[in-house]
Design an enzyme around this catalytic site. Structure first.
Site, PDB file in Angstrom:
ATOM      1  CE  LYS A  67      -3.368  -1.117  -0.661  1.00  0.00           C
ATOM      2  NZ  LYS A  67      -3.630  -1.811  -1.977  1.00  0.00           N
ATOM      3  CB  SER A  68       4.323   1.990  -0.099  1.00  0.00           C
ATOM      4  OG  SER A  68       4.309   1.596   1.234  1.00  0.00           O
ATOM      5  CB  THR A  70       3.217  -1.878  -4.997  1.00  0.00           C
ATOM      6  OG1 THR A  70       3.304  -1.740  -3.583  1.00  0.00           O
ATOM      7  CG2 THR A  70       4.131  -2.973  -5.486  1.00  0.00           C
ATOM      8  CG  HIS A 132       4.980  -6.467  -0.640  1.00  0.00           C
ATOM      9  ND1 HIS A 132       5.012  -5.192  -1.163  1.00  0.00           N
ATOM     10  CD2 HIS A 132       3.746  -6.946  -0.933  1.00  0.00           C
ATOM     11  CE1 HIS A 132       3.844  -4.933  -1.747  1.00  0.00           C
ATOM     12  NE2 HIS A 132       3.067  -5.982  -1.629  1.00  0.00           N
ATOM     13  CE  LYS A 287     -11.103   9.874  -0.402  1.00  0.00           C
ATOM     14  NZ  LYS A 287     -11.116  10.722   0.818  1.00  0.00           N
TER      15      LYS A 287
END
Ligand code: A3P
Length: 320
Positions: A67-68, A70, A132, A287
């Protein structure tokens, strides 16, 4: 154990019995393996990755905490590396028909998933792969060869909110929902997939300072603020800088546009398709903003996470 765990190899099941475990975000448990937390299936794939992967000097490995950013980084790196074959403005560009996760496979969810050992020597070069896994636990040949690593880091506030919302969306019905408070405490204690987040970030951060030719450390927020600058930086790092001619032709803008949140989110493949682990692609595009955490976290939570960050990151030079 659950039905899922029964499918694991004997080696993996044995290992799970000997390591600490905690409640998972979207699996019954997560386990602490080599200092980081992950799901049983991920551990199995990582064991296989350690045994079988052999890096080549030209490889490009994209590394992130979940959730960075990727998906964004995968799109960008693919578009940059393949721009001669697939111009970013082309109506046939693979990114228009495939999710970035299908073009740039994860070691742990695709390449070595389900106890398979594919022949990677047949892949076109440079090979573009993703993970990850924390730096310390990468396969040794990745650390020792001249392959390149690109890391994207996102501020922990937004990463937490993105992780919490995502986990609840894709959680199987058999797993009860995770409240914001529970998820937050687990995040602050480090118990999140591939976490603690501070160890993950610092592992790649320190390596990027020691070996800037080996590891490029990018930040989600910086990329949002100045995408053209960072596309140039990335292309240069990957050994394929944009030529003056390309700059004049608007190639950098074309890549930025093709990989933008707005563009990718509206593609049919990303509205109705599925990619990694049968997750619906639409969940990967929420978002795409900086600062959405303001809508969720209480002042006490903000203070708590700020303290964790100060304690764990101070002195490292890594700031948000
Ligand atoms: P939000 O949940 O804050 O919207 P990952 O790709 O590592 O799973 O990270 C997912 C986050 O990146 C989500 O954040 C998602 O909306 C955002 N994202 C996905 N594609 C993006 C893009 N092309 N540009 C910017 N952000 C993107």
């Amino acid at each position: 154990g659950s039905g899922e765990e029964e499918k694991l190899t004997h080696e993996c099941k044995e290992l799970l019995l000997s390591v600490p475990r905690e409640r998972g975000w979207r699996t019954p448990f997560i386990y602490q393996f080599q200092g980081f937390w992950c799901q049983p299936k991920e551990i199995q794939a990582i064991l296989s990755f350690h045994k079988h992967f052999q890096a080549k000097d030209g490889d490009v490995i994209l590394a992130t905490m979940p959730k960075s950013g990727t998906t964004w980084l995968k799109a960008i790196a693919f578009a940059i590396l393949n721009r001669k074959k697939f111009p970013a403005f082309s109506n046939n560009h693979p990114l228009l028909f495939s999710n970035p996760h299908d073009l740039v496979p994860f070691f742990e969810y695709k390449v070595y998933a389900n106890d398979q050992v594919p022949d990677l020597s047949i892949l076109p070069e440079p090979r573009l792969l993703a993970t990850h896994i924390p730096f310390a636990s990468l396969q040794e040949s990745i650390k020792n060869s001249s392959c390149k690593i690109v890391y994207i880091c996102r501020n922990p506030f937004d990463t937490f909110i993105s992780s919490w919302i995502f986990s609840n969306k894709i959680r199987p019905e058999t797993i009860p929902p995770l409240s914001l408070e529970e998820g937050f405490n687990m995040y602050c204690n480090g118990a999140i997939g591939f976490g603690p987040f501070w160890d993950h970030m610092l592992g790649y951060w320190k390596e990027s300072l020691e070996r800037p030719d080996k590891v490029l450390f990018l930040k989600y927020e910086d990329m949002k603020q100045g995408i053209a600058f960072h596309l140039k930086k990335l292309a240069k790092f990957l050994g394929c800088p944009f030529s003056l001619e390309e700059e004049e032709e608007g190639v950098i803008e074309d890549v930025a546009k093709l990989c933008s949140f707005e563009k990718l989110k509206e593609l049919e493949v990303n509205k109705s398709g599925k990619s990694i682990m049968n997750i619906e692609n639409r969940h990967l595009f929420r978002k795409g903003e900086v600062g959405d955490w303001l809508n969720y976290l209480s002042p006490a939570m903000v203070e708590q996470l700020t303290q964790v960050m100060e304690e764990k990151l101070s002195g490292s030079g890594l700031e948000f």
